[in-house]
Design a protein around this motif. Structure first.
Motif, mmCIF file in Angstrom:
data_model
loop_
_atom_site.group_PDB
_atom_site.id
_atom_site.type_symbol
_atom_site.label_atom_id
_atom_site.label_comp_id
_atom_site.label_asym_id
_atom_site.label_seq_id
_atom_site.Cartn_x
_atom_site.Cartn_y
_atom_site.Cartn_z
ATOM 1 N N ARG A 174 -22.851 36.436 -22.362
ATOM 2 C CA ARG A 174 -22.775 36.007 -23.766
ATOM 3 C C ARG A 174 -22.886 34.496 -23.868
ATOM 4 O O ARG A 174 -23.564 33.967 -24.752
ATOM 5 C CB ARG A 174 -21.452 36.458 -24.396
ATOM 6 N N ILE A 175 -22.223 33.800 -22.950
ATOM 7 C CA ILE A 175 -22.313 32.336 -22.946
ATOM 8 C C ILE A 175 -23.763 31.908 -22.737
ATOM 9 O O ILE A 175 -24.272 31.005 -23.413
ATOM 10 C CB ILE A 175 -21.411 31.735 -21.851
ATOM 11 N N ILE A 230 -25.301 19.839 -13.103
ATOM 12 C CA ILE A 230 -25.913 20.803 -14.026
ATOM 13 C C ILE A 230 -27.406 20.492 -14.057
ATOM 14 O O ILE A 230 -27.870 19.617 -14.779
ATOM 15 C CB ILE A 230 -25.306 20.710 -15.439
ATOM 16 N N THR A 231 -28.131 21.187 -13.233
ATOM 17 C CA THR A 231 -29.560 20.917 -13.071
ATOM 18 C C THR A 231 -30.393 21.879 -13.915
ATOM 19 O O THR A 231 -29.884 22.872 -14.457
ATOM 20 C CB THR A 231 -29.961 21.089 -11.602
ATOM 21 N N GLU A 232 -31.672 21.569 -14.011
ATOM 22 C CA GLU A 232 -32.586 22.479 -14.709
ATOM 23 C C GLU A 232 -32.565 23.852 -14.047
ATOM 24 O O GLU A 232 -32.590 24.884 -14.728
ATOM 25 C CB GLU A 232 -34.006 21.905 -14.691
ATOM 26 N N HIS A 233 -32.480 23.857 -12.727
ATOM 27 C CA HIS A 233 -32.474 25.114 -11.981
ATOM 28 C C HIS A 233 -31.216 25.935 -12.306
ATOM 29 O O HIS A 233 -31.292 27.148 -12.510
ATOM 30 C CB HIS A 233 -32.541 24.823 -10.477
ATOM 31 N N LYS A 283 -27.201 33.743 -12.587
ATOM 32 C CA LYS A 283 -25.905 33.091 -12.377
ATOM 33 C C LYS A 283 -24.876 33.850 -13.223
ATOM 34 O O LYS A 283 -25.013 33.929 -14.443
ATOM 35 C CB LYS A 283 -25.990 31.625 -12.812
ATOM 36 N N THR A 284 -23.869 34.426 -12.577
ATOM 37 C CA THR A 284 -22.940 35.320 -13.274
ATOM 38 C C THR A 284 -21.559 34.703 -13.524
ATOM 39 O O THR A 284 -20.630 35.411 -13.890
ATOM 40 C CB THR A 284 -22.765 36.627 -12.480
ATOM 41 N N SER A 285 -21.441 33.397 -13.321
ATOM 42 C CA SER A 285 -20.191 32.713 -13.648
ATOM 43 C C SER A 285 -20.519 31.284 -14.054
ATOM 44 O O SER A 285 -21.552 30.734 -13.679
ATOM 45 C CB SER A 285 -19.228 32.725 -12.455
ATOM 46 N N VAL A 286 -19.627 30.708 -14.861
ATOM 47 C CA VAL A 286 -19.833 29.330 -15.319
ATOM 48 C C VAL A 286 -18.464 28.684 -15.474
ATOM 49 O O VAL A 286 -17.499 29.332 -15.897
ATOM 50 C CB VAL A 286 -20.621 29.311 -16.656
ATOM 51 N N SER A 287 -18.365 27.420 -15.096
ATOM 52 C CA SER A 287 -17.071 26.743 -15.154
ATOM 53 C C SER A 287 -16.777 26.243 -16.564
ATOM 54 O O SER A 287 -17.680 26.059 -17.392
ATOM 55 C CB SER A 287 -17.051 25.569 -14.177
ATOM 56 N N VAL A 288 -15.493 26.008 -16.813
ATOM 57 C CA VAL A 288 -15.082 25.455 -18.103
ATOM 58 C C VAL A 288 -15.719 24.081 -18.305
ATOM 59 O O VAL A 288 -16.187 23.749 -19.399
ATOM 60 C CB VAL A 288 -13.545 25.338 -18.173
ATOM 61 N N ALA A 289 -15.769 23.277 -17.235
ATOM 62 C CA ALA A 289 -16.363 21.939 -17.334
ATOM 63 C C ALA A 289 -17.829 22.026 -17.745
ATOM 64 O O ALA A 289 -18.305 21.226 -18.562
ATOM 65 C CB ALA A 289 -16.237 21.208 -15.998
ATOM 66 N N ASP A 290 -18.545 23.011 -17.186
ATOM 67 C CA ASP A 290 -19.956 23.177 -17.547
ATOM 68 C C ASP A 290 -20.094 23.535 -19.020
ATOM 69 O O ASP A 290 -20.968 23.010 -19.723
ATOM 70 C CB ASP A 290 -20.597 24.273 -16.690
ATOM 71 N N VAL A 291 -19.250 24.440 -19.500
ATOM 72 C CA VAL A 291 -19.323 24.867 -20.901
ATOM 73 C C VAL A 291 -19.077 23.679 -21.831
ATOM 74 O O VAL A 291 -19.798 23.476 -22.811
ATOM 75 C CB VAL A 291 -18.306 25.986 -21.184
ATOM 76 N N VAL A 292 -18.062 22.875 -21.504
ATOM 77 C CA VAL A 292 -17.731 21.729 -22.352
ATOM 78 C C VAL A 292 -18.873 20.716 -22.360
ATOM 79 O O VAL A 292 -19.251 20.189 -23.412
ATOM 80 C CB VAL A 292 -16.429 21.070 -21.868
ATOM 81 N N MET A 293 -19.449 20.433 -21.189
ATOM 82 C CA MET A 293 -20.541 19.475 -21.118
ATOM 83 C C MET A 293 -21.784 19.982 -21.859
ATOM 84 O O MET A 293 -22.420 19.246 -22.620
ATOM 85 C CB MET A 293 -20.888 19.183 -19.656
ATOM 86 N N LEU A 294 -22.129 21.242 -21.647
ATOM 87 C CA LEU A 294 -23.304 21.806 -22.320
ATOM 88 C C LEU A 294 -23.111 21.812 -23.834
ATOM 89 O O LEU A 294 -24.056 21.536 -24.586
ATOM 90 C CB LEU A 294 -23.557 23.224 -21.805
#
Length: 219
Positions: free
Chosen positions: A13-14, A44-47, A57-68
């Motif tokens: 969903r994210i 957080i690369t284009e890849h 990719k089946t997981s994502v960090s909280v830091a990644d979500v906040v930055m994105l």
């Protein structure tokens, strides 16, 4: 849905919300990655974005979500829950809620039957929300008073000018009371070990100590 399946579905969903937000912003994956790097997260690369959006990719960090979310200029919570596009969502394994209820739960806005215990995380959230309401009320009162005085200064109709000035005085009285309440509440927050947010410049005087006439005379 098993817990593992739920976790994968949640990340999916994210990824979908990320893809939709990126396209709405008119950005390519490369551009998003470049912005992430410029803001301090070159990992957080284009890849990695491509793998996330494609489902590899089946997981994502909280830091990644906040930055994105920052790069895409959207509230982070909108990447977590499909508000506006889905009526319900499985917020936790086996627990389906309306999407709005899920958002409210996540942000601590879910109403409680009883007051939250003092010092609890929910109590702290409620305290800061109430502080925000007091700041908004003070700003509104002062703005209305200033607007009435501004309009009064531009009219040559004596009767209308008198009416506007009387209204301005009423709003100023409300503003004074609002400012007093805000000051008292900020004091109580500090006594509880909480640090109140910085005030808007126009309300900075709320935190200034009162100067008594006797002190002014001595100066």
């Amino acid at each position: 849905m098993t817990p593992d399946q739920w976790s994968t579905a949640f990340t999916g969903r994210i990824a979908q919300r990320l893809r939709d937000s990126r396209r709405a912003a008119g950005l390519t994956m490369a551009e998003v990655a470049q912005e992430c790097a410029a803001r301090g997260m070159p990992e957080i690369t284009e890849h990695s974005i491509k793998n996330l959006e494609s489902g590899r990719k089946t997981s994502v960090s909280v830091a990644d979500v906040v930055m994105l979310a920052d790069v895409l200029d959207v509230p982070p919570v909108t990447l977590l829950f499909p508000l506006g596009s889905s009526a319900a969502v499985e917020a936790l394994p086996g627990r389906e809620l309306s999407t709005w209820d899920a958002v409210a739960w996540f942000t601590g806005e879910t109403p409680l039957d009883d007051a939250a215990p003092e010092g609890s995380p929910r109590d702290v959230l409620d305290s800061f929300r109430h502080h925000g309401d007091l700041v908004a009320a003070s700003m509104s009162s002062y703005d209305l008073a200033q607007e009435r005085r501004r309009v009064a200064s531009t009219t040559l109709d004596r009767s209308r000018r008198t009416t506007l000035l009387e209204r301005a005085e009423g709003y100023e009285a409300h503003a004074f009371e609002d400012a007093q309440e805000l000051r008292a509440y900020r004091k109580r927050m500090r006594q509880r070990g909480l640090t109140p947010p910085a005030l808007p410049d126009r309300l900075a005087f709320v935190d200034e100590p009162d100067i008594h006439p006797e002190a002014e005379e001595r100066e």
